[in-house]
Enzyme design. Sequence first.
Site, PDB file in Angstrom:
ATOM      1  N   ASP A  65      77.383  38.325 107.137  1.00  0.00           N
ATOM      2  CA  ASP A  65      76.116  38.598 107.177  1.00  0.00           C
ATOM      3  C   ASP A  65      75.770  38.162 108.565  1.00  0.00           C
ATOM      4  O   ASP A  65      75.587  36.942 109.064  1.00  0.00           O
ATOM      5  CB  ASP A  65      75.475  37.505 105.949  1.00  0.00           C
ATOM      6  CG  ASP A  65      73.877  37.812 106.038  1.00  0.00           C
ATOM      7  OD1 ASP A  65      73.272  38.546 107.147  1.00  0.00           O
ATOM      8  OD2 ASP A  65      73.379  37.352 105.251  1.00  0.00           O
ATOM      9  N   SER A 146      65.861  51.904 118.914  1.00  0.00           N
ATOM     10  CA  SER A 146      64.982  52.873 118.302  1.00  0.00           C
ATOM     11  C   SER A 146      63.967  53.364 119.147  1.00  0.00           C
ATOM     12  O   SER A 146      63.300  52.705 120.227  1.00  0.00           O
ATOM     13  CB  SER A 146      64.406  52.231 116.963  1.00  0.00           C
ATOM     14  OG  SER A 146      63.329  53.068 116.431  1.00  0.00           O
ATOM     15  N   TYR A 163      58.986  46.152 112.057  1.00  0.00           N
ATOM     16  CA  TYR A 163      60.250  46.894 112.425  1.00  0.00           C
ATOM     17  C   TYR A 163      59.900  47.318 113.959  1.00  0.00           C
ATOM     18  O   TYR A 163      60.981  46.982 114.943  1.00  0.00           O
ATOM     19  CB  TYR A 163      60.407  48.196 111.747  1.00  0.00           C
ATOM     20  CG  TYR A 163      61.710  49.096 111.859  1.00  0.00           C
ATOM     21  CD1 TYR A 163      62.904  48.582 111.757  1.00  0.00           C
ATOM     22  CD2 TYR A 163      61.595  50.292 113.040  1.00  0.00           C
ATOM     23  CE1 TYR A 163      63.924  49.160 112.157  1.00  0.00           C
ATOM     24  CE2 TYR A 163      62.587  50.815 113.315  1.00  0.00           C
ATOM     25  CZ  TYR A 163      63.813  50.514 112.739  1.00  0.00           C
ATOM     26  OH  TYR A 163      64.855  51.157 113.213  1.00  0.00           O
ATOM     27  N   LYS A 167      62.501  46.109 117.278  1.00  0.00           N
ATOM     28  CA  LYS A 167      63.060  47.176 118.179  1.00  0.00           C
ATOM     29  C   LYS A 167      62.613  47.076 119.631  1.00  0.00           C
ATOM     30  O   LYS A 167      63.260  47.297 120.796  1.00  0.00           O
ATOM     31  CB  LYS A 167      62.850  48.610 117.929  1.00  0.00           C
ATOM     32  CG  LYS A 167      63.635  48.892 116.422  1.00  0.00           C
ATOM     33  CD  LYS A 167      65.036  48.556 116.630  1.00  0.00           C
ATOM     34  CE  LYS A 167      65.725  48.660 115.415  1.00  0.00           C
ATOM     35  NZ  LYS A 167      67.249  48.433 115.659  1.00  0.00           N
TER      36      LYS A 167
END
Length: 246
Positions: A65, A146, A163, A167
């Site tokens: 993880d 991204s 999100y 990024k």
Amino acid sequence: MERWQNKIAVVTGASSGIGAATAKALVAKGMIVVGLDRQLEKMENEIKASIPAELQAKFHCKKCDVSKEECVKETFNWIVNTFGGVDVLINNAGIITKCNLLDENNSEDIRNTVEVNVLAGVWCTREAFHSMKQRNFDGHIVNICSIMGHSIPAGTGFPLNIYPSTKHAVKAMTEVLRQELQNQHTKIKVTNISPGGVKTAIYGPIYPDMPTVSGEDIADAIVYCIQTPPHVQIHEMIIKPIGEQF
């Protein structure tokens, strides 16, 4: 890719999508790949099984993880002790969750996204760097960012929540790493790759009608970046599918 033959590449999030495609591409190019993911069985039963039999010994699966600092430390110690060090690191692991920033009871989703998308890259990069530095090896670190690390599209119909912020952090972290690696008097390279829509487990169900590239397309770009001559560094690469609206 001659200088990377039998060198060690670590790929996070290797059980699917970009990570799986990258692991297979690097194995095909002659590297020894250690795939890290929480889904160990999927890596072993699906990804490794899809690699040609004569190359499967070059792909090693390790449950990790990467959002947990101690797990990363233990795993990278195992990699160093088993293989001698880390030569290439692909920080690919990432998640997106279906919640808004202003939703109630979204704390766990927000925290998990930050830990996987940002902190995991910090922990893995730090460990990989020390392995490279101790051996005086000019390795390569690739961060999968991204297009949302450059601009935030409106009207997607899907809650983007934290999100895009993560990024943007990855993009900034890549530049900080470039500066730190230079200040450390190393020639270790760092590259930020920012895909637009990619047909993966993250994006597929979210934007079913959106133009996409494949995980294999991004893997090809990663191979291109790491095989550049020692004096050439591709710092930033944006990859968009034809017809993408943002």
